[in-house]
Scaffold this active site. Structure first.
Site, short mmCIF file in Angstrom:
data_model
loop_
_atom_site.label_atom_id
_atom_site.label_comp_id
_atom_site.label_asym_id
_atom_site.label_seq_id
_atom_site.Cartn_x
_atom_site.Cartn_y
_atom_site.Cartn_z
N ARG A 16 0.81 -1.23 0.00
CA ARG A 16 0.00 0.00 0.00
C ARG A 16 0.84 1.28 0.00
O ARG A 16 0.32 2.38 -0.13
CB ARG A 16 -0.97 -0.01 1.20
CG ARG A 16 -2.20 -0.86 0.94
CD ARG A 16 -3.09 -0.92 2.15
NE ARG A 16 -2.56 -1.84 3.16
CZ ARG A 16 -2.94 -1.84 4.44
NH1 ARG A 16 -3.82 -0.95 4.86
NH2 ARG A 16 -2.44 -2.71 5.28
N LYS A 23 9.27 -0.95 2.50
CA LYS A 23 8.56 -0.06 3.44
C LYS A 23 9.46 0.47 4.56
O LYS A 23 9.42 1.66 4.88
CB LYS A 23 7.36 -0.80 4.03
CG LYS A 23 6.58 0.06 4.99
CD LYS A 23 5.17 -0.43 5.20
CE LYS A 23 5.11 -1.72 5.96
NZ LYS A 23 3.72 -2.10 6.26
N GLY A 140 -6.08 -7.76 15.26
CA GLY A 140 -6.40 -8.90 16.11
C GLY A 140 -7.01 -8.41 17.41
O GLY A 140 -6.54 -7.42 17.98
N ASN A 170 -4.56 -6.16 19.58
CA ASN A 170 -3.18 -6.62 19.73
C ASN A 170 -2.26 -5.69 18.94
O ASN A 170 -2.45 -5.50 17.75
CB ASN A 170 -3.11 -8.05 19.14
CG ASN A 170 -1.69 -8.56 19.04
OD1 ASN A 170 -0.84 -8.24 19.87
ND2 ASN A 170 -1.43 -9.37 18.01
N ASN A 228 1.31 1.56 7.07
CA ASN A 228 0.91 0.73 5.95
C ASN A 228 0.81 1.52 4.66
O ASN A 228 0.96 0.98 3.58
CB ASN A 228 -0.44 0.06 6.23
CG ASN A 228 -0.31 -0.95 7.36
OD1 ASN A 228 0.52 -1.85 7.30
ND2 ASN A 228 -1.08 -0.76 8.41
N ASN A 378 36.03 44.56 7.04
CA ASN A 378 34.75 44.95 6.46
C ASN A 378 34.74 44.56 4.99
O ASN A 378 35.58 45.00 4.23
CB ASN A 378 34.56 46.47 6.62
CG ASN A 378 33.12 46.85 6.37
OD1 ASN A 378 32.56 46.51 5.33
ND2 ASN A 378 32.51 47.53 7.32
#
Ligand code: UD1
Ligand code: CA
Length: 459
Positions: A16, A23, A140, A170, A228, A378
């Protein structure tokens, strides 16, 4: 103390993300997701064994972490489930110790949250990290009995409608005796809705074997949120930045808007620092006491002394700025710039590999590259060090108290002596002795009553 093995599951493809990059190499606060997890693991216990289970884009992952010491790598060629992933790592874990399971795409987990889980595992419990979600879909669910004892975890796809109504989920993070985990993982079957070896099934096995299951709950869901897709990545980036902004304010820095500062690395601040809006910090940046940073600045790998003021729209990269200096607005300090105390750098000034001595001023429209500039100098508007002949870089030296008139080109290698004066508009290609005037300006020509050409009208 029982050896701690930290198993980091990171073999997932991350479809995804719609990306060619694995990833865990996507960046949060400008570091790969996996770096955040490795850092939390290290902070938890420096002596722990860190084992990363990698899969998709394995070569890219290994190359990205080639310099990372003390990490063991295991390839999971086929992703057959979280239980299967753990099984790949277990041969490298110490059976006499405890194992902690983390995830390469859950980057913001804090070592303080993990410590009690590891402690409980060392006491013989199975410690499980859970969180209450308003929308638990996809996760889960934690199934408890009437006494509130955790019985098992059921995956969404295998859950009954009433189990789907449970809001405690979970996080996937757990800690337990390594030997026990090894035994249970060997028992896992993949007869479930996804045909995978679920790590979550070890909870029921622990209950069966009389191993106490101790749930720990995090209050901030973002701490255990996985990445994701890019929307979640952006959401975690904001949370991460907010957390850093809060730390800065606790350390005594004023942020005019804590939502508009980004720290992509490590920033340390002295007392009474003030940071205006839309400032980005990268790499390692140190700000001294009472430093003020104006809006829209970028500071990277920089050390900024006490009482320095950086006005708006400055780019500071690889620079050291002495106390009391004033920079900007619209200045660009490039790598290897070293400014002593009280230096003034004004608008549209660029410096590179340049040292500037105490109290010297470079106030407008100037380029100084490969230069060494003394104290009390300067440098007038529009001064350019011509440091590059197309092949080589050459050095310009300007000694103490010299005065460089506006619109001068200093053709390096060249040395401007102590107290020397360069007349405006000069092009200086040979050394200038101390205390002398150098003027290469073309003599002025003057014609009185000058007649300009006149246009003749076309018929
Ligand atoms: C898992 C949990 C679920 C929990 C959720 C939290 C299981 C069976 N389910 O579900 O209870 O609520 O995480 O996000 O564990 N991975 C591998 N190899 C594999 C499979 C997964 O390394 O073979 C890694 C992935 O890279 C990922 C993590 O494990 O980082 C979780 O895998 P994922 O497939 O996302 O598990 P979920 O189905 O989300
Ligand atoms: Ca997931």
């Amino acid at each position: 103390m029982q050896q701690l093995s930290i198993l980091i599951l990171a073999a997932g493809q991350g479809k995804r993300m719609v990306s060619d990059l694995p990833k865990i190499l996507h960046r949060l606060g400008n570091s790969p997701l996996l770096t955040h997890v490795l850092t939390a693991a290290h902070q938890l216990e420096a002596a722990a064994t860190r084992i990363v289970v990698y899969g998709h884009g394995g070569e890219m992952v290994r190359a990205a972490f080639a310099d990372e010491p003390n990490v063991l790598w295991v390839e999971q060629a086929e992703q057959l489930g979280t239980g299967h992933a753990v099984a790949q790592a277990l041969p490298l874990a110490d059976d006499a110790g405890v194992a902690l399971v983390l995830y390469g795409d859950v980057p913001l987990i804090q070592s303080e949250t993990l410590q009690p889980l590891v402690d409980a595992a060392r006491q013989g419990q199975l410690a499980l990290l859970t969180v209450e979600l308003d929308n638990p879909a996809g996760y889960g669910r934690i199934v408890r009995d009437d006494q509130g004892q955790v019985q098992r975890i059921v995956e969404e796809k295998d859950a009954t409608p009433s189990e789907r109504g449970l809001s405690e989920i979970n996080t996937g993070i757990l800690a337990v005796s390594t030997a026990k985990l090894r035994g249970w993982v060997a028992e896992l079957r993949n007869e479930n809705a996804q045909g995978e070896y679920y790590l979550t099934d070890v909870i029921a096995l622990a209950v069966r074997d009389g191993v106490p299951v101790e749930p720990f709950t995090v209050t901030e869901p973002l701490e255990v949120q996985g990445v994701n897709d890019r929307r979640q990545l952006a959401e975690l980036e904001r949370y991460y930045q907010r957390r850093q902004a809060e730390r800065l304010m606790r350390d005594g820095a004023t942020l005019l808007d804590p939502a508009r500062v980004d720290i992509r690395g490590v920033l340390s601040t002295g007392r009474d620092v003030v940071i205006d809006v839309n400032v980005v910090f990268e790499g390692t940046v140190r700000l001294g006491d009472r430093v003020k940073i104006g809006p829209f600045c970028m500071l990277k790998d920089a050390v900024i002394g006490d009482d320095v003021q950086i006005l708006s729209h400055c780019w500071v990269d690889g620079a050291e700025v002495g106390s009391g200096a004033q920079i900007g607005p619209f200045a660009r300090l490039r790598p290897d710039t070293r400014l002593a105390a009280g230096v003034h750098i004004g608008n549209f000034v660029e410096t590179k590999k340049t040292r500037i001595g105490t109290g010297s001023k470079v106030n407008h429209l100037t380029y100084l590259g490969d230069a060494e500039i003394g104290t009390g100098v300067n440098v007038g508007a529009g001064t350019i060090t011509c440091n590059y002949d197309g092949v080589n870089k050459h050095k310009t030296v300007i000694e103490d108290d010299a005065f460089i008139g506006s619109n001068s080109s200093l053709v390096a290698p060249v040395r401007i002596g102590r107290g020397a004066t360069i007349g405006a508009g000069s092009s200086v290609s040979r050394d200038v002795p101390d205390s002398s005037l150098c003027l290469t300006r073309a003599p002025r020509k003057e014609v009185t009553n000058w007649q300009r050409p006149v246009k003749t009208k076309k018929l």
